[in-house]
Design a protein around this motif. Sequence first.
Motif, PDB file in Angstrom:
ATOM      1  N   THR A 219       0.857  -1.179   0.000  1.00  0.00           N
ATOM      2  CA  THR A 219       0.000   0.000   0.000  1.00  0.00           C
ATOM      3  C   THR A 219       0.894   1.229   0.000  1.00  0.00           C
ATOM      4  O   THR A 219       1.808   1.343   0.824  1.00  0.00           O
ATOM      5  CB  THR A 219      -0.927   0.032   1.224  1.00  0.00           C
TER       6      THR A 219
ATOM      7  N   GLU B 205       0.601   5.307   0.238  1.00  0.00           N
ATOM      8  CA  GLU B 205      -0.265   6.436   0.564  1.00  0.00           C
ATOM      9  C   GLU B 205       0.469   7.719   0.211  1.00  0.00           C
ATOM     10  O   GLU B 205       1.541   8.002   0.751  1.00  0.00           O
ATOM     11  CB  GLU B 205      -0.654   6.420   2.039  1.00  0.00           C
TER      12      GLU B 205
ATOM     13  N   ASN C  82      -3.061  11.763   0.230  1.00  0.00           N
ATOM     14  CA  ASN C  82      -4.336  11.256   0.762  1.00  0.00           C
ATOM     15  C   ASN C  82      -5.021  10.255  -0.160  1.00  0.00           C
ATOM     16  O   ASN C  82      -6.232  10.057  -0.081  1.00  0.00           O
ATOM     17  CB  ASN C  82      -5.288  12.413   1.078  1.00  0.00           C
TER      18      ASN C  82
ATOM     19  N   ARG D  61      -4.795   6.175  -1.493  1.00  0.00           N
ATOM     20  CA  ARG D  61      -4.217   4.862  -1.206  1.00  0.00           C
ATOM     21  C   ARG D  61      -4.126   4.061  -2.499  1.00  0.00           C
ATOM     22  O   ARG D  61      -5.138   3.829  -3.176  1.00  0.00           O
ATOM     23  CB  ARG D  61      -5.079   4.100  -0.191  1.00  0.00           C
TER      24      ARG D  61
ATOM     25  N   ALA E 199      -8.509   0.595  -0.777  1.00  0.00           N
ATOM     26  CA  ALA E 199      -7.668   1.383  -1.674  1.00  0.00           C
ATOM     27  C   ALA E 199      -8.551   2.277  -2.531  1.00  0.00           C
ATOM     28  O   ALA E 199      -9.715   1.962  -2.787  1.00  0.00           O
ATOM     29  CB  ALA E 199      -6.824   0.473  -2.562  1.00  0.00           C
TER      30      ALA E 199
ATOM     31  N   SER F 155       5.385  -0.648   7.986  1.00  0.00           N
ATOM     32  CA  SER F 155       5.297   0.564   7.169  1.00  0.00           C
ATOM     33  C   SER F 155       6.522   1.450   7.386  1.00  0.00           C
ATOM     34  O   SER F 155       7.180   1.374   8.426  1.00  0.00           O
ATOM     35  CB  SER F 155       4.032   1.356   7.525  1.00  0.00           C
TER      36      SER F 155
END
Length: 257
Positions: A14, A16, A19, A21, A50, A250
Amino acid sequence: MPVEITWWGHATCTLEDSNIRVLTDPLFARRLAHLRRRRGALPPPGAWRADVAVVSHLHADHLHVPSLARLAQGTRLLVPRGAPRAVPGLRRLTHLRVTEMAPGDVTTVGDLAVRAVPARHDGRRLPVGPHRSPALGYVVEGEARTYFAGDTGLFESMAKEVGPVDVALLPVGGWGPYLGAGHLDAGRAAEALARLAPRSAVPVHYGTYWPIGMDAVRPHEFHAPGEEFARLAAERAPGVSVHRLAHGESVRLEVAP
């Protein structure tokens, strides 16, 4: 604004940015044909969320129809040109907004521009038959320019085709004891990093799936690619920060103005 990357395992990440995804090559299965997930918990339902998902090529560990079916109503899905014709199950995902992409095509999602770039990989669904759908990488341009390579080998025009990027998500291994043509191992991925010269890199596509019954066959090809890539990248591209993530981990990357 920082850009955040989460690695869920294999080629599934993922991103980001602004703002928005972006989900790459969604694969949420514990087992896929002869492969089983040997490391890392399955991505939680939150990973299914997403604004846009991208699929790099038609191999079932990258275009996994049951995983795509879990995406929410109205999710944008970018796939290689010809994918719906080659993969009938894709046509049944009527809740998704599917866009077919070829190298050079750009799709805008909010404040992001997603550009398809070439990859050197077999783009067919099966290892036989004509090549009707290209393998792709994607460059996501927002606060940062992030390159998701999908599956690819090195090619001469890589830096030119991809263009300047801030972050590179590079495959550094595979799902079996031997890598065929059209893949990056740790050494070739470090060479790709030297050519691309991003600020940051995240190794992916290793240490997640392995063929059933082959745990003892060249196990270093399962366990070692991420660490080996980080070591070689420090030698060949010392200006690049390599972030070797655990499954589900992350990293937030500050982007220079």
